[in-house]
Design a protein around this motif. Structure first.
Motif, PDB file in Angstrom:
ATOM      1  N   PHE A  95       0.818  -1.210   0.000  1.00  0.00           N
ATOM      2  CA  PHE A  95       0.000   0.000   0.000  1.00  0.00           C
ATOM      3  C   PHE A  95       0.855   1.265   0.000  1.00  0.00           C
ATOM      4  CE2 PHE A  95      -3.292  -2.988   1.493  1.00  0.00           C
ATOM      5  CZ  PHE A  95      -4.308  -2.637   0.602  1.00  0.00           C
ATOM      6  N   ALA A  96       2.046   1.209   0.619  1.00  0.00           N
ATOM      7  CA  ALA A  96       2.934   2.376   0.636  1.00  0.00           C
ATOM      8  C   ALA A  96       3.403   2.715  -0.777  1.00  0.00           C
ATOM      9  CB  ALA A  96       4.131   2.101   1.542  1.00  0.00           C
ATOM     10  N   VAL A  97       3.773   1.687  -1.541  1.00  0.00           N
ATOM     11  CA  VAL A  97       4.198   1.898  -2.937  1.00  0.00           C
ATOM     12  C   VAL A  97       3.030   2.438  -3.758  1.00  0.00           C
ATOM     13  CG1 VAL A  97       4.970   0.743  -5.047  1.00  0.00           C
ATOM     14  CG2 VAL A  97       6.050   0.186  -2.858  1.00  0.00           C
ATOM     15  N   LYS A  98       1.837   1.866  -3.562  1.00  0.00           N
ATOM     16  CA  LYS A  98       0.642   2.306  -4.291  1.00  0.00           C
ATOM     17  C   LYS A  98       0.321   3.764  -3.963  1.00  0.00           C
ATOM     18  CE  LYS A  98      -4.193   0.955  -5.119  1.00  0.00           C
ATOM     19  NZ  LYS A  98      -4.852   2.214  -4.721  1.00  0.00           N
ATOM     20  N   ARG A  99       0.364   4.108  -2.660  1.00  0.00           N
ATOM     21  CA  ARG A  99       0.077   5.493  -2.254  1.00  0.00           C
ATOM     22  C   ARG A  99       1.102   6.451  -2.832  1.00  0.00           C
ATOM     23  NH1 ARG A  99      -0.367   3.314   2.925  1.00  0.00           N
ATOM     24  NH2 ARG A  99       1.606   4.326   3.423  1.00  0.00           N
ATOM     25  N   HIS A 100       2.375   6.043  -2.834  1.00  0.00           N
ATOM     26  CA  HIS A 100       3.445   6.902  -3.342  1.00  0.00           C
ATOM     27  C   HIS A 100       3.233   7.199  -4.828  1.00  0.00           C
ATOM     28  CE1 HIS A 100       7.421   8.697  -3.546  1.00  0.00           C
ATOM     29  NE2 HIS A 100       7.711   7.928  -4.584  1.00  0.00           N
ATOM     30  N   ARG A 101       2.835   6.191  -5.566  1.00  0.00           N
ATOM     31  CA  ARG A 101       2.589   6.388  -7.002  1.00  0.00           C
ATOM     32  C   ARG A 101       1.405   7.306  -7.261  1.00  0.00           C
ATOM     33  NH1 ARG A 101       3.776   0.002  -8.483  1.00  0.00           N
ATOM     34  NH2 ARG A 101       6.055   0.254  -8.755  1.00  0.00           N
ATOM     35  N   GLU A 102       0.515   7.376  -6.283  1.00  0.00           N
ATOM     36  CA  GLU A 102      -0.658   8.248  -6.404  1.00  0.00           C
ATOM     37  C   GLU A 102      -0.433   9.608  -5.744  1.00  0.00           C
ATOM     38  OE1 GLU A 102      -3.677   5.910  -4.559  1.00  0.00           O
ATOM     39  OE2 GLU A 102      -3.873   4.518  -6.260  1.00  0.00           O
ATOM     40  N   GLY A 103       0.782   9.819  -5.228  1.00  0.00           N
ATOM     41  CA  GLY A 103       1.109  11.082  -4.576  1.00  0.00           C
ATOM     42  C   GLY A 103       0.453  11.251  -3.225  1.00  0.00           C
TER      43      GLY A 103
ATOM     44  N   THR B 204      11.170  -2.081  -7.003  1.00  0.00           N
ATOM     45  CA  THR B 204       9.956  -1.432  -7.535  1.00  0.00           C
ATOM     46  C   THR B 204      10.232  -0.183  -8.358  1.00  0.00           C
ATOM     47  OG1 THR B 204       9.584   0.042  -5.628  1.00  0.00           O
ATOM     48  CG2 THR B 204       8.737  -2.230  -5.464  1.00  0.00           C
ATOM     49  N   GLY B 205      11.442   0.357  -8.205  1.00  0.00           N
ATOM     50  CA  GLY B 205      11.767   1.599  -8.908  1.00  0.00           C
ATOM     51  C   GLY B 205      11.270   2.838  -8.191  1.00  0.00           C
ATOM     52  N   GLU B 206      10.630   2.654  -7.011  1.00  0.00           N
ATOM     53  CA  GLU B 206      10.069   3.779  -6.267  1.00  0.00           C
ATOM     54  C   GLU B 206      10.901   4.063  -5.020  1.00  0.00           C
ATOM     55  OE1 GLU B 206       7.627   5.516  -7.417  1.00  0.00           O
ATOM     56  OE2 GLU B 206       6.994   4.156  -9.034  1.00  0.00           O
ATOM     57  N   LEU B 207      11.334   5.335  -4.885  1.00  0.00           N
ATOM     58  CA  LEU B 207      12.050   5.752  -3.681  1.00  0.00           C
ATOM     59  C   LEU B 207      11.050   6.369  -2.721  1.00  0.00           C
ATOM     60  CD1 LEU B 207      14.643   6.119  -2.079  1.00  0.00           C
ATOM     61  CD2 LEU B 207      15.017   8.292  -3.275  1.00  0.00           C
ATOM     62  N   LEU B 208      10.687   5.624  -1.696  1.00  0.00           N
ATOM     63  CA  LEU B 208       9.713   6.098  -0.729  1.00  0.00           C
ATOM     64  C   LEU B 208      10.338   7.139   0.201  1.00  0.00           C
ATOM     65  CD1 LEU B 208       7.939   2.731   0.262  1.00  0.00           C
ATOM     66  CD2 LEU B 208       7.381   4.324  -1.590  1.00  0.00           C
ATOM     67  N   PRO B 209       9.534   8.049   0.762  1.00  0.00           N
ATOM     68  CA  PRO B 209      10.072   9.098   1.649  1.00  0.00           C
ATOM     69  C   PRO B 209      10.609   8.516   2.958  1.00  0.00           C
ATOM     70  CG  PRO B 209       7.675   9.109   1.683  1.00  0.00           C
ATOM     71  CD  PRO B 209       8.075   8.168   0.585  1.00  0.00           C
ATOM     72  N   GLU B 210      11.379   9.341   3.657  1.00  0.00           N
ATOM     73  CA  GLU B 210      12.023   8.905   4.897  1.00  0.00           C
ATOM     74  C   GLU B 210      11.007   8.470   5.950  1.00  0.00           C
ATOM     75  OE1 GLU B 210      15.336  10.550   8.137  1.00  0.00           O
ATOM     76  OE2 GLU B 210      14.437  11.910   6.678  1.00  0.00           O
ATOM     77  N   ASP B 211       9.800   9.055   5.902  1.00  0.00           N
ATOM     78  CA  ASP B 211       8.766   8.668   6.868  1.00  0.00           C
ATOM     79  C   ASP B 211       8.514   7.165   6.830  1.00  0.00           C
ATOM     80  OD1 ASP B 211       7.212  11.395   7.798  1.00  0.00           O
ATOM     81  OD2 ASP B 211       8.088  11.572   5.814  1.00  0.00           O
ATOM     82  N   GLU B 212       8.630   6.565   5.636  1.00  0.00           N
ATOM     83  CA  GLU B 212       8.383   5.133   5.499  1.00  0.00           C
ATOM     84  C   GLU B 212       9.476   4.311   6.184  1.00  0.00           C
ATOM     85  OE1 GLU B 212       5.915   3.321   4.577  1.00  0.00           O
ATOM     86  OE2 GLU B 212       4.665   5.018   4.003  1.00  0.00           O
ATOM     87  N   ALA B 213      10.690   4.857   6.277  1.00  0.00           N
ATOM     88  CA  ALA B 213      11.749   4.157   7.015  1.00  0.00           C
ATOM     89  C   ALA B 213      11.321   3.997   8.463  1.00  0.00           C
ATOM     90  CB  ALA B 213      13.064   4.934   6.928  1.00  0.00           C
ATOM     91  N   GLY B 214      10.649   5.024   8.992  1.00  0.00           N
ATOM     92  CA  GLY B 214      10.140   4.949  10.356  1.00  0.00           C
ATOM     93  C   GLY B 214       9.026   3.933  10.504  1.00  0.00           C
ATOM     94  N   PHE B 215       8.107   3.900   9.529  1.00  0.00           N
ATOM     95  CA  PHE B 215       7.010   2.930   9.594  1.00  0.00           C
ATOM     96  C   PHE B 215       7.541   1.497   9.545  1.00  0.00           C
ATOM     97  CE2 PHE B 215       4.281   6.455   7.751  1.00  0.00           C
ATOM     98  CZ  PHE B 215       3.530   6.625   8.910  1.00  0.00           C
ATOM     99  N   ILE B 216       8.519   1.261   8.684  1.00  0.00           N
ATOM    100  CA  ILE B 216       9.110  -0.077   8.570  1.00  0.00           C
ATOM    101  C   ILE B 216       9.837  -0.435   9.863  1.00  0.00           C
ATOM    102  CG2 ILE B 216      10.876  -1.446   7.365  1.00  0.00           C
ATOM    103  CD1 ILE B 216      10.068   0.134   4.805  1.00  0.00           C
ATOM    104  N   ALA B 217      10.554   0.549  10.437  1.00  0.00           N
ATOM    105  CA  ALA B 217      11.243   0.319  11.717  1.00  0.00           C
ATOM    106  C   ALA B 217      10.242  -0.113  12.786  1.00  0.00           C
ATOM    107  CB  ALA B 217      11.973   1.585  12.151  1.00  0.00           C
ATOM    108  N   LEU B 218       9.053   0.470  12.786  1.00  0.00           N
ATOM    109  CA  LEU B 218       8.027   0.124  13.765  1.00  0.00           C
ATOM    110  C   LEU B 218       7.637  -1.346  13.688  1.00  0.00           C
ATOM    111  CD1 LEU B 218       5.562   3.162  13.806  1.00  0.00           C
ATOM    112  CD2 LEU B 218       6.715   2.168  15.781  1.00  0.00           C
ATOM    113  N   HIS B 219       7.605  -1.893  12.479  1.00  0.00           N
ATOM    114  CA  HIS B 219       7.274  -3.313  12.317  1.00  0.00           C
ATOM    115  C   HIS B 219       8.330  -4.188  12.994  1.00  0.00           C
ATOM    116  CE1 HIS B 219       3.785  -3.183   9.585  1.00  0.00           C
ATOM    117  NE2 HIS B 219       4.321  -2.065   9.132  1.00  0.00           N
ATOM    118  N   PHE B 220       9.597  -3.821  12.848  1.00  0.00           N
ATOM    119  CA  PHE B 220      10.673  -4.583  13.486  1.00  0.00           C
ATOM    120  C   PHE B 220      10.644  -4.396  15.002  1.00  0.00           C
ATOM    121  CE2 PHE B 220      12.300  -4.659   9.170  1.00  0.00           C
ATOM    122  CZ  PHE B 220      12.873  -5.909   9.088  1.00  0.00           C
ATOM    123  N   ILE B 221      10.365  -3.169  15.451  1.00  0.00           N
ATOM    124  CA  ILE B 221      10.273  -2.909  16.885  1.00  0.00           C
ATOM    125  C   ILE B 221       9.153  -3.742  17.498  1.00  0.00           C
ATOM    126  CG2 ILE B 221       9.725  -1.155  18.628  1.00  0.00           C
ATOM    127  CD1 ILE B 221      10.968   0.896  16.608  1.00  0.00           C
TER     128      ILE B 221
END
Length: 288
Positions: free
Chosen positions: A103-111, A144-161
């Motif tokens: 969903f993050a990749v999909k949202r990013h492609r849709e701005g 995917t060819g998509e560079l997601l914003p830094e905020d997503e690094a935080g969301f992914i970190a939350l999954h590991f936490i």
């Protein structure tokens, strides 16, 4: 291994040698296959097995709708996280990451990128998991060819936490993060100090708050150990300012979470807070 059910062109259901149900992923693995056909082992990229039928069903549903490139990215992210954290990570993490990243990749492609309100805290409280999140963005871009914003690094970190801290849910992990932030703000305001976020004392306090929060939100809390009355009185009188601040932390946890702190917790909080006060005063004297 033989095909038991074709989920899509890249995912089939099968059974291992012990008869356990598994999901097998690989590019083109299910293309023109039917039940009973042999699985091409050379195409296998990942095998998933979960313990409960509910988890298996959830995994199958999410993997079926996730694009192949996202699944490939998730597999590499989980493998990287496992090596980086030196710990086993269940396929349950794959479920949450595949769903989120799709969903993050999909949202990013849709701005429609989302802002992470806890990004600053994640960088400060969980630097290791946050770095995994940053590497994950590079892995996602590779597939995917998509560079997601830094905020997503935080969301992914939350999954590991959420997995490594053994919290019950992502919402509980968020609640834990917000509690730590509130306590740090309370300490700064009540003690009239500015926390040195690069100091050892600060790192130790944050580490204590992580375990403190985990204990606080645990469903089963251990029996309260008896505290030495003499030690309690000594801390109360010697570290008066820090102790009064610790009492306000106790009031916060009771008011907002309905959790009562033990005398032992108050002692440890007082000791850590006093160290932060001493460090602030020492730095101020050195600046004179």
């Amino acid at each position: 291994m033989n095909v038991e059910k074709v989920i899509n062109n890249n995912l089939v259901r099968s059974r291992n040698l012990k008869g356990h149900e598994i999901l097998v992923m690989g590019s083109g693995l299910g293309f023109k296959k039917k039940p009973g056909d042999e699985i091409d082992c050379l195409k296998v990229e990942k095998i998933y097995r979960l313990d409960t039928p509910k988890e298996q069903q959830d995994l199958e549903l999410i993997l079926a709708r996730a694009p192949l490139e996202v699944l490939q990215a998730v597999n590499e992210i989980v493998a990287y996280g496992k090596n980086s954290l030196h710990t086993e990570l269940s396929d349950g993490l794959t479920i949450s990451l595949a769903d989120h990243i799709s969903f993050a990749v999909k949202r990013h492609r849709e701005g429609l990128d989302l802002r992470n309100a806890l990004l600053s805290e994640l960088r400060s409280f969980y630097p290791h998991e946050y770095e995994i999140g940053k590497v994950s963005l590079q892995i996602i871009q590779k597939y995917t060819g998509e560079l997601l914003p830094e905020d997503e690094a935080g969301f992914i970190a939350l999954h590991f936490i959420n997995v490594t801290s053994q919290m019950n849910s992502m919402s509980e992990t968020n609640e834990m993060m917000q509690l730590i932030r509130k306590i740090l703000s309370l300490v700064e305001y009540d003690c009239q100090i500015e926390l040195n976020r690069k100091s050892i004392q600060y790192e130790r306090f944050v580490t204590h708050l992580k375990y403190f929060s985990r204990r606080l939100f645990a469903e089963k809390q251990g029996e309260e150990t008896k505290t030495d009355p003499g030690l309690y009185q000594m801390i109360k009188s010697s570290y008066k300012k820090a102790y009064l601040c610790a009492l306000k932390v106790a009031n916060l946890t009771m008011t907002e979470y309905g959790k009562k702190l033990s005398d032992e917790e108050l002692i440890y909080l007082s000791i850590h807070i006093n160290r932060l006060i001493d460090l602030f005063n020492q730095n101020n004297r050195n600046d004179l």
